[in-house]
Design a protein around this motif. Structure first.
Motif, PDB file in Angstrom:
ATOM      1  N   HIS A 132       0.836  -1.199   0.000  1.00  0.00           N
ATOM      2  CA  HIS A 132       0.000   0.000   0.000  1.00  0.00           C
ATOM      3  C   HIS A 132       0.871   1.249   0.000  1.00  0.00           C
ATOM      4  O   HIS A 132       2.013   1.233   0.462  1.00  0.00           O
ATOM      5  N   GLN A 133       0.302   2.332  -0.490  1.00  0.00           N
ATOM      6  CA  GLN A 133       0.940   3.635  -0.375  1.00  0.00           C
ATOM      7  C   GLN A 133       0.434   4.301   0.897  1.00  0.00           C
ATOM      8  O   GLN A 133      -0.780   4.459   1.091  1.00  0.00           O
ATOM      9  N   ALA A 134       1.348   4.670   1.784  1.00  0.00           N
ATOM     10  CA  ALA A 134       0.950   5.286   3.048  1.00  0.00           C
ATOM     11  C   ALA A 134       2.123   6.041   3.646  1.00  0.00           C
ATOM     12  O   ALA A 134       3.280   5.613   3.545  1.00  0.00           O
ATOM     13  N   ASP A 135       1.825   7.156   4.281  1.00  0.00           N
ATOM     14  CA  ASP A 135       2.808   7.986   4.970  1.00  0.00           C
ATOM     15  C   ASP A 135       3.027   7.406   6.364  1.00  0.00           C
ATOM     16  O   ASP A 135       2.083   7.272   7.148  1.00  0.00           O
ATOM     17  N   VAL A 136       4.256   7.061   6.696  1.00  0.00           N
ATOM     18  CA  VAL A 136       4.551   6.423   7.979  1.00  0.00           C
ATOM     19  C   VAL A 136       4.331   7.363   9.159  1.00  0.00           C
ATOM     20  O   VAL A 136       4.304   6.931  10.309  1.00  0.00           O
ATOM     21  N   PHE A 137       4.148   8.667   8.905  1.00  0.00           N
ATOM     22  CA  PHE A 137       3.866   9.617   9.974  1.00  0.00           C
ATOM     23  C   PHE A 137       2.364   9.877  10.152  1.00  0.00           C
ATOM     24  O   PHE A 137       1.979  10.657  11.016  1.00  0.00           O
ATOM     25  N   ASP A 138       1.554   9.248   9.340  1.00  0.00           N
ATOM     26  CA  ASP A 138       0.104   9.477   9.357  1.00  0.00           C
ATOM     27  C   ASP A 138      -0.575   8.265   9.995  1.00  0.00           C
ATOM     28  O   ASP A 138      -0.832   7.258   9.342  1.00  0.00           O
ATOM     29  N   ALA A 139      -0.893   8.373  11.283  1.00  0.00           N
ATOM     30  CA  ALA A 139      -1.436   7.236  12.020  1.00  0.00           C
ATOM     31  C   ALA A 139      -2.770   6.770  11.444  1.00  0.00           C
ATOM     32  O   ALA A 139      -3.019   5.563  11.329  1.00  0.00           O
ATOM     33  N   ASP A 140      -3.634   7.704  11.073  1.00  0.00           N
ATOM     34  CA  ASP A 140      -4.939   7.315  10.529  1.00  0.00           C
ATOM     35  C   ASP A 140      -4.784   6.536   9.220  1.00  0.00           C
ATOM     36  O   ASP A 140      -5.461   5.527   9.000  1.00  0.00           O
ATOM     37  N   ARG A 141      -3.878   7.006   8.368  1.00  0.00           N
ATOM     38  CA  ARG A 141      -3.650   6.309   7.100  1.00  0.00           C
ATOM     39  C   ARG A 141      -3.039   4.927   7.330  1.00  0.00           C
ATOM     40  O   ARG A 141      -3.398   3.952   6.652  1.00  0.00           O
TER      41      ARG A 141
END
Length: 243
Positions: free
Chosen positions: A148-157
């Motif tokens: 998946h594409q996800a920002d490691v600093f974005d807990a919700d994502r």
């Protein structure tokens, strides 16, 4: 520090980046023996049973693919995520090699390249793909995986990415600012920010194994350090969420 689990210097040539496993400029590989050592130390802390393994800064997916191939018997599934869409694309190709179909397609492509260009390296890589496929079958067959594409600093994502799945082991090699660097609006938070975010989305029985360049072990709020070790130019920290 000596290796405790991967004590024997095995021949990992079949797993070399750019042979069977895919590589690309700007996406460095990772020492195979150290990857195995990190995983086994994490599993020692985690305890018995098979684990779901997640790399939230997966890059090309090389680290996670190597672990999946070496330790298939101890893994139930692997998850990969990265903020970079180019990384996600390469990771999908590498994690596809955790299946017989993916390895068969890779071997066929390498054989075609060998015939077209007359290069022995392509023939050797095709043969390596067949050996990897045989070992994968012997160790339990196709390994379920997702990218998946996800920002490691974005807990919700990250929670959306996990989709209710509970990783037992998180294993990652963070950007060093050389070939790779942090991206996203919170990239300046670096390793500590990443670890704090992971601590907010993981169960308390999860284990995080993170490798950094240098001698200083990473620490973060919401996590307790269980062990650290140094091999070569890297320091590895093993952490768990605070109960």
């Amino acid at each position: 520090m000596t290796y405790r689990h991967a004590a024997v210097r095995d021949d990992y040539a079949d797993l070399a980046s750019g042979a069977v496993l895919h590589s690309a400029p700007g996406f460095p590989a990772f020492p195979v023996r150290l990857a195995s050592e990190m995983f086994q130390r994490a599993m020692e802390l985690r305890g018995d049973g098979r684990a779901t393994v997640w790399d939230p800064c997966c890059g090309s997916g090389y680290l996670l693919t190597v672990i999946g191939l070496l330790h298939r018997r101890r893994i139930s599934a692997v998850l990969a995520s990265d903020i970079d869409p180019a990384a996600v694309g390469i990771a999908e190709r590498n994690l596809g090699l955790l299946t017989q179909a993916g390895l068969a397609a890779r071997a066929a492509h390498l054989s075609e390249q060998a015939e077209r260009w007359g290069r022995a390296s392509y023939t050797a890589a095709a043969e390596a793909a067949h050996r990897i496929a045989a070992a994968l079958t012997a160790d339990g067959g196709d390994l379920p995986h997702a990218v998946h594409q996800a920002d490691v600093f974005d807990a919700d994502r990250l929670r959306q990415t996990l989709g209710g799945r509970r990783p037992d082991v998180v294993i990652t090699d963070v950007p060093y600012g050389e070939q790779t660097s942090w991206h996203g609006p919170n990239g300046a938070d670096g390793v500590a920010g990443m670890l704090s975010t992971l601590g907010s989305v993981l169960d308390e029985n999860a284990v995080i194994a993170v490798a950094v360049r240098g001698r200083k072990a990473p620490r973060a709020d919401r996590l307790r350090t269980c062990a650290t070790f140094k091999i070569g130019t890297r320091t590895v920290a093993l952490l768990r969420p605070q109960p």
